[in-house]
Scaffold this active site. Structure first.
Site, mmCIF file in Angstrom:
data_model
loop_
_atom_site.group_PDB
_atom_site.id
_atom_site.type_symbol
_atom_site.label_atom_id
_atom_site.label_comp_id
_atom_site.label_asym_id
_atom_site.label_seq_id
_atom_site.Cartn_x
_atom_site.Cartn_y
_atom_site.Cartn_z
ATOM 1 N N LYS A 124 -3.919 -12.139 -6.300
ATOM 2 C CA LYS A 124 -5.221 -12.420 -5.704
ATOM 3 C C LYS A 124 -6.289 -11.523 -6.334
ATOM 4 O O LYS A 124 -5.988 -10.423 -6.813
ATOM 5 C CB LYS A 124 -5.189 -12.230 -4.190
ATOM 6 C CG LYS A 124 -5.184 -10.800 -3.715
ATOM 7 C CD LYS A 124 -5.685 -10.701 -2.274
ATOM 8 C CE LYS A 124 -5.989 -9.246 -1.931
ATOM 9 N NZ LYS A 124 -6.911 -9.027 -0.858
ATOM 10 N N LYS B 166 0.824 -1.209 0.000
ATOM 11 C CA LYS B 166 0.000 0.000 0.000
ATOM 12 C C LYS B 166 0.854 1.255 0.000
ATOM 13 O O LYS B 166 0.495 2.257 -0.625
ATOM 14 C CB LYS B 166 -0.976 -0.001 1.175
ATOM 15 C CG LYS B 166 -2.045 -1.065 1.017
ATOM 16 C CD LYS B 166 -3.324 -0.751 1.757
ATOM 17 C CE LYS B 166 -4.377 -1.791 1.383
ATOM 18 N NZ LYS B 166 -5.537 -1.815 2.239
ATOM 19 N N LYS C 32 -10.568 -6.056 -4.918
ATOM 20 C CA LYS C 32 -11.562 -5.058 -5.313
ATOM 21 C C LYS C 32 -10.936 -3.721 -5.642
ATOM 22 O O LYS C 32 -11.601 -2.845 -6.179
ATOM 23 C CB LYS C 32 -12.624 -4.927 -4.231
ATOM 24 C CG LYS C 32 -12.080 -4.437 -2.933
ATOM 25 C CD LYS C 32 -13.131 -4.501 -1.861
ATOM 26 C CE LYS C 32 -12.466 -4.212 -0.543
ATOM 27 N NZ LYS C 32 -13.155 -4.729 0.593
HETATM 28 P P1 ATP Z 1 -8.839 -5.865 -1.645
HETATM 29 O O1 ATP Z 1 -7.393 -6.225 -1.645
HETATM 30 O O2 ATP Z 1 -9.661 -6.667 -2.586
HETATM 31 O O3 ATP Z 1 -9.145 -4.394 -1.641
HETATM 32 P P2 ATP Z 1 -9.108 -6.385 1.129
HETATM 33 O O4 ATP Z 1 -8.140 -7.455 1.474
HETATM 34 O O5 ATP Z 1 -8.902 -5.000 1.546
HETATM 35 O O6 ATP Z 1 -9.476 -6.446 -0.379
HETATM 36 P P3 ATP Z 1 -11.518 -6.766 2.632
HETATM 37 O O7 ATP Z 1 -12.758 -6.488 1.915
HETATM 38 O O8 ATP Z 1 -11.189 -5.907 3.773
HETATM 39 O O9 ATP Z 1 -10.481 -6.915 1.504
HETATM 40 O O10 ATP Z 1 -11.433 -8.276 3.061
HETATM 41 C C1 ATP Z 1 -12.484 -9.023 3.505
HETATM 42 C C2 ATP Z 1 -12.052 -10.454 3.624
HETATM 43 O O11 ATP Z 1 -11.903 -11.047 2.315
HETATM 44 C C3 ATP Z 1 -10.691 -10.679 4.304
HETATM 45 O O12 ATP Z 1 -10.827 -11.747 5.218
HETATM 46 C C4 ATP Z 1 -9.761 -11.051 3.185
HETATM 47 O O13 ATP Z 1 -8.732 -11.919 3.612
HETATM 48 C C5 ATP Z 1 -10.694 -11.773 2.238
HETATM 49 N N1 ATP Z 1 -10.208 -11.737 0.843
HETATM 50 C C6 ATP Z 1 -9.928 -10.628 0.100
HETATM 51 N N2 ATP Z 1 -9.532 -10.961 -1.149
HETATM 52 C C7 ATP Z 1 -9.555 -12.335 -1.212
HETATM 53 C C8 ATP Z 1 -9.255 -13.294 -2.233
HETATM 54 N N3 ATP Z 1 -8.875 -12.920 -3.438
HETATM 55 N N4 ATP Z 1 -9.382 -14.607 -1.936
HETATM 56 C C9 ATP Z 1 -9.782 -15.013 -0.712
HETATM 57 N N5 ATP Z 1 -10.097 -14.166 0.295
HETATM 58 C C10 ATP Z 1 -9.984 -12.838 0.074
#
Ligand code: ATP
Ligand code: LTN
Length: 328
Positions: free
Chosen positions: A192, A110, A195
């Protein structure tokens, strides 16, 4: 078991979030003592438009309810409604070293992506997350793979506190799903699904059928035409097989047999229809909840009330243990 987990309000919830975390939340709430939190304070580490953030928090609550989080079975609340999260985060930050925060993969990523805004919150993000978890004597935290490192630091902080001030916190376990802890991007199956990437790279849980078809049909696949699960050599097809299997319950071996002679396009077409069908009830529920603002407000009010009374018990103990002078 006492379960706690959180999700950021920003961005659209996608099948990676669902298969990696939220599906487990919905399962745990049937049998365990669950708390689920929309972590709006964490979202502030990236610059947000205040009006958009307010809307996003309400939207995220609706999304969680639409996929099956049930406020009659679990405590659903917004992080900033319970002031003890920030209070405990401050205390825990005094037990956390700069070095261990600087080593966090998410922080490094980040900070690299937000060169113009390397605020201190990006670095201390895991301390607030540790506070979220430890505040409620949590025993298990269902999350996706990317959060594993943050859970390790949470346990380290809990251990350190307990060793210095006496046993106060539970050391929480990380609960990864058996499969689906890391769903990969449709456009780049080495990364991965995220979003914060291009919408073409993920299937949002509330995407319209046409969008789902389009994204799945243009998902990146691998050279050759054999349909075989092999994450090393065929990451694209393996990711699609995994999603398929988790969405409709068929085993990967069964899917390999079913599509053996059929080719990538047939697999993709079928997967798109499976996704449309399984996500349809979520879309329907979301539409219904979008007009029920007062109901949502009431859920959050009750959630904050329940969470606050639990948080206060831990904080009284923490203040006392750390030597802060009480005023009661
Ligand atoms: P992003 O990187 O997509 O912005 P984030 O990690 O900030 O997402 P959150 O929405 O805060 O996402 O995460 C909610 C949950 O979803 C967390 O437990 C995270 O580990 C899980 N998660 C996020 N992306 C994935 C993925 N590609 N596969 C499996 N689990 C995921
Ligand atoms: N950092 C997590 C969100 C999060 C969380 C938590 C998850 C904040 N506090 C407590 C589990 C428990 C993320 O970005 N996915």
């Amino acid at each position: 078991m006492k379960i706690f987990s959180g999700i950021q309000p920003t961005g659209k919830m996608h099948i990676g979030n669902y298969l990696g975390a939220i599906k487990q939340w919905v399962e745990f709430q049937q049998t365990d003592d669950c708390m689920f939190c929309v972590v709006d304070l964490h979202a502030l580490t990236i610059p947000q438009n205040p009006n958009a953030l307010r809307k996003a928090v309400a939207e995220k609550v609706i999304e969680l309810l639409s996929v099956g989080v049930d406020p009659a079975k679990s405590i659903l609340f917004v992080q900033s409604h319970v002031k003890e999260h920030t209070e405990l985060a401050w205390m825990l930050s005094t037990l956390t070293s700069m070095g261990e925060l600087e080593r966090m993969t998410q922080y490094k990523e980040k900070a690299r992506k937000n060169k113009a805004n390397q605020n201190a919150g990006l670095l201390t993000y895991p301390v607030l997350m540790a506070a979220d978890i430890l505040l409620y004597q949590t025993e298990g935290v269902p999350v996706g793979k990317d959060q594993g490192q943050h859970l390790e630091i949470t346990r380290d902080i809990a251990k350190r506190f307990n060793a210095r001030f006496g046993k106060t916190f539970v050391e929480p376990k990380t609960l990864f799903p058996k499969a689906g802890a890391k769903v990969l991007s449709l456009k780049d199956p080495k990364k991965k699904m995220s979003k914060s990437d291009d919408p073409e790279s993920y299937i949002a849980l509330f995407d319209e059928p046409e969008a789902i078809r389009k994204k799945i049909m243009s998902a990146v696949t691998d050279t050759g035409k054999e349909i075989r699960y092999n994450p090393e050599r065929k990451p694209g097809i393996s990711n699609l097989l995994l999603i398929y299997s988790l969405m409709n319950g068929k085993s990967i071996a069964e899917l390999e047999r079913q599509f053996k002679t059929k080719g990538y396009a047939a697999l993709k077409k079928s997967l798109a229809e499976i996704l449309i069908e399984t996500l349809e009830p979520f879309r329907r529920k979301q539409k219904e909840l979008q007009s029920r603002e007062l109901y949502i407000q009431e859920i959050l009010k009750q959630g904050a009330k329940k969470a606050s009374s639990l948080a206060e018990i831990t904080m009284k103990e923490v203040r006392k243990r750390m030597g802060l002078l009480g005023n009661e």
